[in-house]
Motif scaffolding. Structure first.
Motif, PDB file in Angstrom:
ATOM      1  N   ILE A   1      -0.439   4.683  14.334  1.00 18.73           N
ATOM      2  CA  ILE A   1       0.034   5.997  13.505  1.00 18.73           C
ATOM      3  C   ILE A   1      -1.164   6.941  13.766  1.00 18.73           C
ATOM      4  CG2 ILE A   1       0.734   6.378  10.927  1.00 18.73           C
ATOM      5  CD1 ILE A   1       1.650   3.668  10.782  1.00 18.73           C
ATOM      6  N   LEU A   2      -2.704   6.200  13.346  1.00 18.33           N
ATOM      7  CA  LEU A   2      -3.251   7.860  12.941  1.00 18.33           C
ATOM      8  C   LEU A   2      -3.625   7.783  14.459  1.00 18.33           C
ATOM      9  CD1 LEU A   2      -6.206   5.736  11.209  1.00 18.33           C
ATOM     10  CD2 LEU A   2      -4.567   7.344  10.551  1.00 18.33           C
ATOM     11  N   GLY A   3      -3.299   7.155  15.659  1.00 14.48           N
ATOM     12  CA  GLY A   3      -4.067   7.994  17.567  1.00 14.48           C
ATOM     13  C   GLY A   3      -2.879   9.015  17.221  1.00 14.48           C
ATOM     14  N   THR A   4      -1.591   8.776  17.055  1.00 12.57           N
ATOM     15  CA  THR A   4      -0.179   9.709  17.238  1.00 12.57           C
ATOM     16  C   THR A   4      -0.899  10.902  16.825  1.00 12.57           C
ATOM     17  OG1 THR A   4       1.311   7.436  18.048  1.00 12.57           O
ATOM     18  CG2 THR A   4       1.544   9.423  17.599  1.00 12.57           C
ATOM     19  N   MET A   5      -0.865  10.510  15.436  1.00 10.50           N
ATOM     20  CA  MET A   5      -1.066  11.350  14.407  1.00 10.50           C
ATOM     21  C   MET A   5      -2.376  12.694  15.018  1.00 10.50           C
ATOM     22  SD  MET A   5      -0.855  10.201  11.161  1.00 10.50           S
ATOM     23  CE  MET A   5       0.782   9.983   9.857  1.00 10.50           C
ATOM     24  N   MET A   6      -2.508  11.894  15.938  1.00 10.36           N
ATOM     25  CA  MET A   6      -4.234  12.778  16.783  1.00 10.36           C
ATOM     26  C   MET A   6      -3.516  14.231  17.585  1.00 10.36           C
ATOM     27  SD  MET A   6      -7.644  10.962  16.382  1.00 10.36           S
ATOM     28  CE  MET A   6      -8.599  11.567  17.887  1.00 10.36           C
TER      29      MET A   6
ATOM     30  N   THR B   1     -13.299  18.159  15.617  1.00 11.41           N
ATOM     31  CA  THR B   1     -13.338  18.392  14.334  1.00 11.41           C
ATOM     32  C   THR B   1     -13.063  17.111  13.500  1.00 11.41           C
ATOM     33  OG1 THR B   1     -10.506  18.433  14.257  1.00 11.41           O
ATOM     34  CG2 THR B   1     -11.578  20.210  15.039  1.00 11.41           C
ATOM     35  N   LEU B   2     -12.594  16.148  13.532  1.00 16.54           N
ATOM     36  CA  LEU B   2     -12.846  14.874  12.613  1.00 16.54           C
ATOM     37  C   LEU B   2     -14.334  14.458  13.000  1.00 16.54           C
ATOM     38  CD1 LEU B   2     -10.041  13.097  13.075  1.00 16.54           C
ATOM     39  CD2 LEU B   2     -10.622  13.615  11.332  1.00 16.54           C
ATOM     40  N   LEU B   3     -15.475  14.135  13.560  1.00 12.20           N
ATOM     41  CA  LEU B   3     -16.884  14.149  13.640  1.00 12.20           C
ATOM     42  C   LEU B   3     -17.587  15.197  12.817  1.00 12.20           C
ATOM     43  CD1 LEU B   3     -17.573  12.459  17.469  1.00 12.20           C
ATOM     44  CD2 LEU B   3     -17.204  11.469  14.548  1.00 12.20           C
ATOM     45  N   THR B   4     -17.467  15.986  12.905  1.00 13.34           N
ATOM     46  CA  THR B   4     -18.016  16.900  13.081  1.00 13.34           C
ATOM     47  C   THR B   4     -18.022  18.180  11.751  1.00 13.34           C
ATOM     48  OG1 THR B   4     -16.815  19.044  13.959  1.00 13.34           O
ATOM     49  CG2 THR B   4     -18.656  18.363  14.935  1.00 13.34           C
ATOM     50  N   GLU B   5     -16.929  17.964  10.696  1.00 12.96           N
ATOM     51  CA  GLU B   5     -16.253  18.431  10.039  1.00 12.96           C
ATOM     52  C   GLU B   5     -15.806  17.607   8.510  1.00 12.96           C
ATOM     53  OE1 GLU B   5     -13.801  22.619  11.824  1.00 12.96           O
ATOM     54  OE2 GLU B   5     -13.877  22.209   9.866  1.00 12.96           O
ATOM     55  N   VAL B   6     -15.782  16.440   8.566  1.00 16.03           N
ATOM     56  CA  VAL B   6     -15.690  14.936   8.205  1.00 16.03           C
ATOM     57  C   VAL B   6     -16.176  13.934   8.164  1.00 16.03           C
ATOM     58  CG1 VAL B   6     -13.784  13.643   7.308  1.00 16.03           C
ATOM     59  CG2 VAL B   6     -13.029  15.535   7.738  1.00 16.03           C
TER      60      VAL B   6
END
Length: 431
Positions: free
Chosen positions: A13-18, A60-65
Protein backbone atom coordinates in the motif's frame (compact mmCIF):
# COMPACT_ATOMS: atom_id res chain seq x y z
CA UNK A 1 2.49 -15.52 10.01
CA UNK A 2 -0.44 -13.09 10.33
CA UNK A 3 1.90 -10.22 11.22
CA UNK A 4 4.12 -11.12 8.26
CA UNK A 5 1.22 -10.99 5.76
CA UNK A 6 0.01 -7.71 7.29
CA UNK A 7 3.52 -6.26 6.94
CA UNK A 8 3.56 -7.16 3.23
CA UNK A 9 0.13 -5.59 2.70
CA UNK A 10 1.25 -2.40 4.40
CA UNK A 11 4.43 -2.23 2.33
CA UNK A 12 2.48 -2.75 -0.91
CA UNK A 13 0.00 0.00 0.00
CA UNK A 14 2.78 2.45 0.92
CA UNK A 15 4.83 1.57 -2.18
CA UNK A 16 1.80 2.12 -4.45
CA UNK A 17 1.06 5.45 -2.76
CA UNK A 18 4.61 6.58 -3.50
CA UNK A 19 3.97 5.87 -7.19
CA UNK A 20 0.44 7.35 -7.24
CA UNK A 21 0.41 10.21 -4.73
CA UNK A 22 -3.31 10.95 -5.11
CA UNK A 23 -4.09 7.67 -3.32
CA UNK A 24 -2.68 9.05 -0.05
CA UNK A 25 -5.56 11.47 0.45
CA UNK A 26 -8.15 9.62 -1.65
CA UNK A 27 -8.16 6.49 0.49
CA UNK A 28 -9.80 6.13 3.92
CA UNK A 29 -6.60 4.83 5.50
CA UNK A 30 -5.41 6.44 8.73
CA UNK A 31 -1.99 6.20 10.38
CA UNK A 32 -3.25 4.33 13.43
CA UNK A 33 -4.47 1.49 11.22
CA UNK A 34 -0.90 0.36 10.46
CA UNK A 35 0.32 -2.50 12.66
CA UNK A 36 3.99 -1.65 12.04
CA UNK A 37 5.19 1.46 13.90
CA UNK A 38 7.70 2.11 11.09
CA UNK A 39 5.02 1.93 8.40
CA UNK A 40 2.81 4.18 10.51
CA UNK A 41 5.57 6.79 10.63
CA UNK A 42 6.12 6.54 6.86
CA UNK A 43 2.40 7.03 6.18
CA UNK A 44 2.23 10.01 8.52
CA UNK A 45 5.15 11.54 6.60
CA UNK A 46 3.43 10.87 3.28
CA UNK A 47 0.22 12.49 4.45
CA UNK A 48 2.12 15.49 5.81
CA UNK A 49 3.71 16.07 2.39
CA UNK A 50 0.47 15.42 0.48
CA UNK A 51 -1.46 17.90 2.64
CA UNK A 52 1.26 20.47 1.89
CA UNK A 53 0.74 19.77 -1.83
CA UNK A 54 4.31 18.51 -2.16
CA UNK A 55 5.50 15.48 -4.16
CA UNK A 56 5.81 12.29 -2.14
CA UNK A 57 8.84 10.23 -3.12
CA UNK A 58 12.03 8.75 -1.72
CA UNK A 59 13.89 12.08 -1.73
CA UNK A 60 11.19 14.26 -0.16
CA UNK A 61 10.45 11.70 2.55
CA UNK A 62 14.13 11.49 3.50
CA UNK A 63 14.81 15.22 3.41
CA UNK A 64 11.60 16.75 4.76
CA UNK A 65 10.29 14.13 7.20
CA UNK A 66 11.99 12.59 10.23
CA UNK A 67 11.38 8.87 9.78
CA UNK A 68 14.17 7.58 11.96
CA UNK A 69 16.75 5.02 10.91
CA UNK A 70 14.27 2.15 10.52
CA UNK A 71 11.93 4.22 8.34
CA UNK A 72 14.76 5.45 6.13
CA UNK A 73 15.96 1.89 5.58
CA UNK A 74 12.47 0.62 4.72
CA UNK A 75 11.94 3.36 2.14
CA UNK A 76 14.52 1.80 -0.17
CA UNK A 77 12.43 -1.38 -0.57
CA UNK A 78 8.90 0.04 -0.80
CA UNK A 79 8.95 0.50 -4.59
CA UNK A 80 9.42 -3.26 -5.11
CA UNK A 81 6.13 -3.96 -3.28
CA UNK A 82 4.02 -1.47 -5.30
CA UNK A 83 1.06 -2.93 -7.22
CA UNK A 84 -1.41 -0.35 -8.54
CA UNK A 85 -3.62 -2.95 -10.21
CA UNK A 86 -4.28 -4.73 -6.90
CA UNK A 87 -4.25 -1.65 -4.68
CA UNK A 88 -7.98 -1.72 -3.97
CA UNK A 89 -7.95 -5.44 -3.20
CA UNK A 90 -4.99 -5.04 -0.85
CA UNK A 91 -6.56 -2.00 0.79
CA UNK A 92 -9.73 -3.98 1.49
CA UNK A 93 -7.67 -6.79 3.08
CA UNK A 94 -5.72 -4.21 5.09
CA UNK A 95 -8.93 -2.57 6.36
CA UNK A 96 -10.51 -5.93 7.20
CA UNK A 97 -7.43 -6.85 9.24
CA UNK A 98 -7.57 -3.54 11.09
CA UNK A 99 -11.30 -3.99 11.83
CA UNK A 100 -10.70 -7.51 13.12
CA UNK A 101 -7.99 -6.25 15.51
CA UNK A 102 -10.27 -3.43 16.65
CA UNK A 103 -13.15 -5.84 17.19
CA UNK A 104 -11.03 -8.12 19.39
CA UNK A 105 -9.83 -5.14 21.40
CA UNK A 106 -13.37 -3.83 21.72
CA UNK A 107 -14.71 -7.17 23.01
CA UNK A 108 -11.95 -7.41 25.62
CA UNK A 109 -12.84 -3.89 26.78
CA UNK A 110 -16.55 -4.78 26.85
CA UNK A 111 -15.85 -7.82 29.02
CA UNK A 112 -13.62 -5.93 31.40
CA UNK A 113 -16.12 -3.08 31.84
CA UNK A 114 -19.25 -5.26 31.69
CA UNK A 115 -20.92 -3.38 28.81
CA UNK A 116 -24.54 -3.97 27.90
CA UNK A 117 -25.49 -5.63 24.60
CA UNK A 118 -26.66 -2.25 23.27
CA UNK A 119 -23.31 -0.65 24.10
CA UNK A 120 -21.43 -3.42 22.33
CA UNK A 121 -23.67 -3.15 19.25
CA UNK A 122 -23.27 0.63 19.10
CA UNK A 123 -19.47 0.39 19.23
CA UNK A 124 -19.44 -2.36 16.56
CA UNK A 125 -21.60 -0.18 14.29
CA UNK A 126 -19.19 2.72 14.80
CA UNK A 127 -16.30 0.45 13.91
CA UNK A 128 -17.92 -0.44 10.58
CA UNK A 129 -18.67 3.16 9.66
CA UNK A 130 -15.71 5.13 11.02
CA UNK A 131 -13.40 4.36 8.12
CA UNK A 132 -15.02 7.22 6.23
CA UNK A 133 -16.92 10.14 7.70
CA UNK A 134 -19.15 12.54 5.81
CA UNK A 135 -21.32 15.50 6.66
CA UNK A 136 -24.89 14.19 6.89
CA UNK A 137 -26.73 17.47 7.54
CA UNK A 138 -28.67 18.72 4.50
CA UNK A 139 -28.60 22.40 5.56
CA UNK A 140 -25.78 23.35 3.16
CA UNK A 141 -27.45 21.39 0.35
CA UNK A 142 -30.68 23.35 0.80
CA UNK A 143 -28.79 26.64 0.65
CA UNK A 144 -26.96 25.50 -2.50
CA UNK A 145 -30.21 24.74 -4.34
CA UNK A 146 -32.25 27.66 -3.00
CA UNK A 147 -32.00 29.61 -6.27
CA UNK A 148 -32.46 26.60 -8.55
CA UNK A 149 -35.89 27.65 -9.96
CA UNK A 150 -34.56 31.04 -10.97
CA UNK A 151 -31.56 30.09 -13.13
CA UNK A 152 -30.99 27.64 -16.01
CA UNK A 153 -30.07 24.10 -14.97
CA UNK A 154 -26.35 23.35 -14.94
CA UNK A 155 -25.88 20.56 -17.50
CA UNK A 156 -22.09 20.44 -17.40
CA UNK A 157 -22.23 17.06 -15.65
CA UNK A 158 -24.51 15.56 -18.31
CA UNK A 159 -22.72 14.19 -21.37
CA UNK A 160 -24.88 14.72 -24.50
CA UNK A 161 -26.13 11.82 -26.62
CA UNK A 162 -26.54 13.85 -29.85
CA UNK A 163 -29.79 12.07 -30.76
CA UNK A 164 -32.67 14.48 -30.13
CA UNK A 165 -35.33 11.84 -29.56
CA UNK A 166 -33.15 9.98 -27.06
CA UNK A 167 -32.11 13.24 -25.36
CA UNK A 168 -35.79 14.01 -24.70
CA UNK A 169 -35.99 10.78 -22.70
CA UNK A 170 -32.67 10.53 -20.85
CA UNK A 171 -31.18 14.04 -21.46
CA UNK A 172 -27.70 12.48 -21.56
CA UNK A 173 -25.30 10.32 -19.58
CA UNK A 174 -25.17 11.54 -15.98
CA UNK A 175 -22.28 11.30 -13.55
CA UNK A 176 -22.59 8.43 -11.08
CA UNK A 177 -25.11 6.57 -13.23
CA UNK A 178 -24.86 3.20 -14.99
CA UNK A 179 -26.50 2.89 -18.40
CA UNK A 180 -26.97 -0.57 -19.89
CA UNK A 181 -27.30 -0.77 -23.69
CA UNK A 182 -28.50 -4.25 -24.61
CA UNK A 183 -29.30 -6.10 -27.80
CA UNK A 184 -28.92 -9.35 -29.67
CA UNK A 185 -25.58 -10.12 -31.41
CA UNK A 186 -24.98 -7.93 -34.52
CA UNK A 187 -27.79 -5.56 -33.54
CA UNK A 188 -25.35 -2.60 -33.58
CA UNK A 189 -24.27 -2.31 -29.93
CA UNK A 190 -20.58 -1.66 -30.63
CA UNK A 191 -21.40 0.93 -33.32
CA UNK A 192 -23.71 2.71 -30.88
CA UNK A 193 -20.95 2.67 -28.24
CA UNK A 194 -18.44 4.09 -30.73
CA UNK A 195 -20.90 6.80 -31.74
CA UNK A 196 -21.48 7.90 -28.14
CA UNK A 197 -17.75 7.72 -27.34
CA UNK A 198 -16.86 9.87 -30.35
CA UNK A 199 -19.60 12.38 -29.54
CA UNK A 200 -18.41 12.62 -25.93
CA UNK A 201 -14.77 13.04 -26.93
CA UNK A 202 -15.49 15.74 -29.50
CA UNK A 203 -17.55 17.57 -26.86
CA UNK A 204 -14.52 17.78 -24.57
CA UNK A 205 -15.09 14.75 -22.34
CA UNK A 206 -12.71 11.82 -21.74
CA UNK A 207 -14.02 8.54 -23.24
CA UNK A 208 -12.36 5.40 -21.84
CA UNK A 209 -13.35 2.20 -23.64
CA UNK A 210 -12.83 -1.28 -22.21
CA UNK A 211 -13.17 -3.55 -25.22
CA UNK A 212 -13.15 -7.03 -23.74
CA UNK A 213 -14.22 -8.74 -26.97
CA UNK A 214 -12.86 -6.74 -29.92
CA UNK A 215 -9.19 -5.83 -30.23
CA UNK A 216 -7.94 -2.26 -30.46
CA UNK A 217 -7.22 -2.38 -34.22
CA UNK A 218 -10.71 -3.62 -35.10
CA UNK A 219 -12.33 -1.02 -32.86
CA UNK A 220 -10.17 1.74 -34.30
CA UNK A 221 -11.11 0.70 -37.86
CA UNK A 222 -14.75 1.03 -36.88
CA UNK A 223 -14.17 4.49 -35.42
CA UNK A 224 -12.44 5.58 -38.63
CA UNK A 225 -15.27 4.19 -40.76
CA UNK A 226 -17.79 6.02 -38.59
CA UNK A 227 -16.03 9.38 -38.62
CA UNK A 228 -14.95 9.21 -42.26
CA UNK A 229 -18.22 7.75 -43.54
CA UNK A 230 -16.21 4.89 -45.06
CA UNK A 231 -17.48 1.39 -45.75
CA UNK A 232 -16.01 -1.07 -43.27
CA UNK A 233 -15.37 -3.46 -46.14
CA UNK A 234 -12.90 -0.93 -47.56
CA UNK A 235 -11.13 -0.72 -44.21
CA UNK A 236 -9.85 -4.27 -44.74
CA UNK A 237 -7.40 -2.89 -47.33
CA UNK A 238 -7.46 0.91 -47.68
CA UNK A 239 -4.62 0.91 -50.20
CA UNK A 240 -6.58 -1.34 -52.54
CA UNK A 241 -10.16 -0.19 -52.01
CA UNK A 242 -10.03 3.52 -51.10
CA UNK A 243 -10.99 6.13 -53.67
CA UNK A 244 -8.55 8.97 -54.22
CA UNK A 245 -10.89 11.30 -52.34
CA UNK A 246 -10.90 8.97 -49.34
CA UNK A 247 -7.11 8.80 -49.40
CA UNK A 248 -6.93 12.59 -49.55
CA UNK A 249 -9.24 12.85 -46.51
CA UNK A 250 -7.47 10.10 -44.55
CA UNK A 251 -5.25 12.33 -42.37
CA UNK A 252 -8.15 14.70 -41.64
CA UNK A 253 -10.24 11.79 -40.37
CA UNK A 254 -7.40 10.58 -38.15
CA UNK A 255 -6.91 14.12 -36.86
CA UNK A 256 -10.60 14.40 -35.94
CA UNK A 257 -10.50 11.10 -34.04
CA UNK A 258 -7.34 12.21 -32.23
CA UNK A 259 -9.20 15.32 -31.04
CA UNK A 260 -11.75 13.05 -29.36
CA UNK A 261 -8.97 11.78 -27.04
CA UNK A 262 -10.45 8.28 -26.86
CA UNK A 263 -8.62 5.68 -24.76
CA UNK A 264 -8.99 1.96 -25.49
CA UNK A 265 -8.05 -0.92 -23.18
CA UNK A 266 -8.55 -4.14 -25.16
CA UNK A 267 -7.28 -6.64 -22.57
CA UNK A 268 -9.54 -9.69 -22.33
CA UNK A 269 -10.88 -10.95 -19.02
CA UNK A 270 -10.56 -7.70 -17.07
CA UNK A 271 -12.07 -7.46 -13.61
CA UNK A 272 -13.81 -4.34 -12.30
CA UNK A 273 -10.83 -3.72 -9.98
CA UNK A 274 -8.43 -3.77 -12.94
CA UNK A 275 -10.68 -1.31 -14.77
CA UNK A 276 -10.66 0.98 -11.74
CA UNK A 277 -6.87 1.00 -11.69
CA UNK A 278 -6.72 1.89 -15.39
CA UNK A 279 -9.36 4.60 -15.03
CA UNK A 280 -7.38 6.21 -12.19
CA UNK A 281 -4.28 6.22 -14.36
CA UNK A 282 -6.03 7.91 -17.30
CA UNK A 283 -7.88 10.40 -15.09
CA UNK A 284 -4.64 11.43 -13.44
CA UNK A 285 -3.18 12.17 -16.88
CA UNK A 286 -6.16 14.39 -17.82
CA UNK A 287 -7.35 15.92 -14.51
CA UNK A 288 -9.22 18.71 -16.28
CA UNK A 289 -11.49 16.36 -18.27
CA UNK A 290 -14.60 14.57 -17.06
CA UNK A 291 -14.46 10.87 -17.93
CA UNK A 292 -17.14 8.60 -19.36
CA UNK A 293 -16.55 4.84 -19.23
CA UNK A 294 -17.68 2.41 -21.94
CA UNK A 295 -17.53 -1.39 -21.47
CA UNK A 296 -18.07 -4.00 -24.19
CA UNK A 297 -19.59 -6.10 -22.70
CA UNK A 298 -21.10 -6.99 -19.31
CA UNK A 299 -21.29 -10.77 -19.49
CA UNK A 300 -17.56 -11.21 -20.22
CA UNK A 301 -16.24 -9.05 -17.38
CA UNK A 302 -14.19 -11.35 -15.16
CA UNK A 303 -15.37 -11.86 -11.59
CA UNK A 304 -12.77 -11.43 -8.84
CA UNK A 305 -14.34 -14.07 -6.64
CA UNK A 306 -15.62 -17.46 -7.75
CA UNK A 307 -19.36 -17.90 -7.39
CA UNK A 308 -21.63 -20.86 -7.95
CA UNK A 309 -23.09 -19.71 -11.26
CA UNK A 310 -23.02 -16.98 -13.87
CA UNK A 311 -26.19 -15.38 -12.50
CA UNK A 312 -24.45 -14.64 -9.18
CA UNK A 313 -21.31 -13.46 -10.99
CA UNK A 314 -23.30 -10.93 -13.03
CA UNK A 315 -25.15 -9.78 -9.92
CA UNK A 316 -21.82 -9.08 -8.22
CA UNK A 317 -20.29 -7.35 -11.26
CA UNK A 318 -23.42 -5.24 -11.76
CA UNK A 319 -23.24 -3.94 -8.18
CA UNK A 320 -19.50 -3.25 -8.58
CA UNK A 321 -20.15 -1.14 -11.69
CA UNK A 322 -22.64 0.95 -9.76
CA UNK A 323 -20.13 1.50 -6.95
CA UNK A 324 -17.46 2.44 -9.50
CA UNK A 325 -19.74 5.01 -11.16
CA UNK A 326 -20.41 6.66 -7.79
CA UNK A 327 -16.78 6.54 -6.64
CA UNK A 328 -15.44 8.16 -9.82
CA UNK A 329 -18.50 10.43 -10.23
CA UNK A 330 -18.73 9.58 -13.91
CA UNK A 331 -21.20 7.85 -16.24
CA UNK A 332 -20.66 4.19 -17.08
CA UNK A 333 -22.17 2.88 -20.31
CA UNK A 334 -22.02 -0.90 -20.43
CA UNK A 335 -23.14 -3.09 -23.33
CA UNK A 336 -24.99 -6.33 -22.60
CA UNK A 337 -26.23 -9.37 -24.49
CA UNK A 338 -29.86 -10.46 -24.62
CA UNK A 339 -30.85 -14.11 -24.32
CA UNK A 340 -32.42 -16.10 -27.15
CA UNK A 341 -35.94 -16.02 -25.73
CA UNK A 342 -36.67 -12.93 -27.81
CA UNK A 343 -36.22 -14.95 -31.02
CA UNK A 344 -39.14 -17.26 -30.22
CA UNK A 345 -41.71 -14.48 -29.81
CA UNK A 346 -43.82 -12.96 -32.55
CA UNK A 347 -43.03 -9.46 -31.23
CA UNK A 348 -39.26 -9.47 -31.01
CA UNK A 349 -38.82 -6.12 -29.32
CA UNK A 350 -36.84 -6.81 -26.14
CA UNK A 351 -38.21 -6.63 -22.60
CA UNK A 352 -36.44 -6.69 -19.23
CA UNK A 353 -36.61 -10.47 -18.87
CA UNK A 354 -34.56 -10.84 -22.07
CA UNK A 355 -31.41 -9.60 -20.32
CA UNK A 356 -29.02 -12.55 -20.34
CA UNK A 357 -27.88 -13.74 -16.89
CA UNK A 358 -29.62 -10.63 -15.67
CA UNK A 359 -28.63 -10.91 -12.00
CA UNK A 360 -29.24 -7.50 -10.44
CA UNK A 361 -28.91 -5.54 -13.69
CA UNK A 362 -32.51 -4.34 -13.53
CA UNK A 363 -32.00 -3.14 -9.95
CA UNK A 364 -28.51 -1.59 -10.26
CA UNK A 365 -28.77 0.13 -13.64
CA UNK A 366 -30.10 3.68 -13.71
CA UNK A 367 -30.97 3.49 -17.40
CA UNK A 368 -31.61 0.43 -19.57
CA UNK A 369 -31.79 0.88 -23.33
CA UNK A 370 -32.62 -1.93 -25.75
CA UNK A 371 -31.53 -1.69 -29.39
CA UNK A 372 -33.92 -3.05 -31.99
CA UNK A 373 -33.93 -3.18 -35.81
CA UNK A 374 -36.89 -4.73 -37.58
CA UNK A 375 -34.62 -5.25 -40.58
CA UNK A 376 -32.42 -7.52 -38.43
CA UNK A 377 -35.18 -10.12 -38.64
CA UNK A 378 -36.26 -9.25 -42.19
CA UNK A 379 -32.80 -9.55 -43.71
CA UNK A 380 -33.07 -13.22 -44.62
CA UNK A 381 -36.41 -12.75 -46.41
CA UNK A 382 -35.14 -9.76 -48.40
CA UNK A 383 -32.03 -11.67 -49.44
CA UNK A 384 -34.14 -14.62 -50.59
CA UNK A 385 -36.35 -12.30 -52.63
CA UNK A 386 -33.27 -10.60 -54.15
CA UNK A 387 -34.48 -7.22 -52.92
CA UNK A 388 -31.93 -4.38 -52.93
CA UNK A 389 -30.54 -3.46 -49.52
CA UNK A 390 -31.80 -0.11 -48.19
CA UNK A 391 -29.38 2.78 -47.75
CA UNK A 392 -30.02 2.79 -44.01
CA UNK A 393 -32.00 0.82 -41.44
CA UNK A 394 -34.32 2.12 -38.75
CA UNK A 395 -32.76 1.73 -35.30
CA UNK A 396 -34.92 1.93 -32.19
CA UNK A 397 -33.56 3.00 -28.81
CA UNK A 398 -36.07 1.46 -26.41
CA UNK A 399 -35.64 3.13 -23.01
CA UNK A 400 -37.11 0.41 -20.80
CA UNK A 401 -35.89 1.83 -17.49
CA UNK A 402 -35.07 5.41 -16.60
CA UNK A 403 -34.61 6.13 -12.91
CA UNK A 404 -34.70 9.90 -13.41
CA UNK A 405 -37.07 10.34 -16.33
CA UNK A 406 -39.61 8.83 -18.72
CA UNK A 407 -39.40 5.63 -20.71
CA UNK A 408 -40.17 5.41 -24.41
CA UNK A 409 -38.69 4.83 -27.85
CA UNK A 410 -36.33 7.07 -29.84
CA UNK A 411 -35.59 6.48 -33.52
CA UNK A 412 -32.45 6.93 -35.60
CA UNK A 413 -31.03 5.98 -38.99
CA UNK A 414 -28.36 3.29 -38.85
CA UNK A 415 -25.94 2.96 -41.76
CA UNK A 416 -24.61 -0.53 -41.13
CA UNK A 417 -21.79 -0.40 -43.70
CA UNK A 418 -20.14 2.57 -41.99
CA UNK A 419 -21.59 2.46 -38.46
CA UNK A 420 -23.04 5.98 -38.79
CA UNK A 421 -26.05 6.89 -36.65
CA UNK A 422 -28.07 10.01 -37.45
CA UNK A 423 -31.43 11.53 -36.63
CA UNK A 424 -34.40 9.67 -38.08
CA UNK A 425 -36.45 12.81 -38.59
CA UNK A 426 -35.32 16.31 -39.48
CA UNK A 427 -31.76 17.50 -39.78
CA UNK A 428 -29.13 14.77 -39.59
CA UNK A 429 -26.83 15.41 -36.66
CA UNK A 430 -23.46 13.88 -37.52
CA UNK A 431 -20.37 13.47 -35.38
Amino acid sequence: MQELSTELLEKSILGTMMQENHLILDSDIRAEMFLSHTNRAIFQGMKQLANANKPVDYITLLTEVDLGEAGANDLTTLASFANLEKFEDYTELFMNGWRERQKISLLYEAQAENWTIDQIQTRLDQLLTNTATIETSIDDDLIAISERPFYPEDTSNIIPVNIKGLAKLITGFRQGEVTIIAGRPSMGKTDVMNYFALCAGLNGYLPIIFSLEMNRRMLLDRLIALKGNISRLKMRNPYKYFSQKQKDEWMNVLSDIKKANIHIDDRAGLTVSQMRAQIRKVMKKYPEKKPIIFIDYLQIIACEEYRQNQYLNIAYISSQLKVMAKDFECPIVCLAQLNRAVESRHNKRPVMSDLRDSGNIEQDADVIIFLFRESYYEQWQSEQANQPKPEYESLEFIVAKNRNGPTGIAYAKYYKTTGRIVEKVGEEAEV
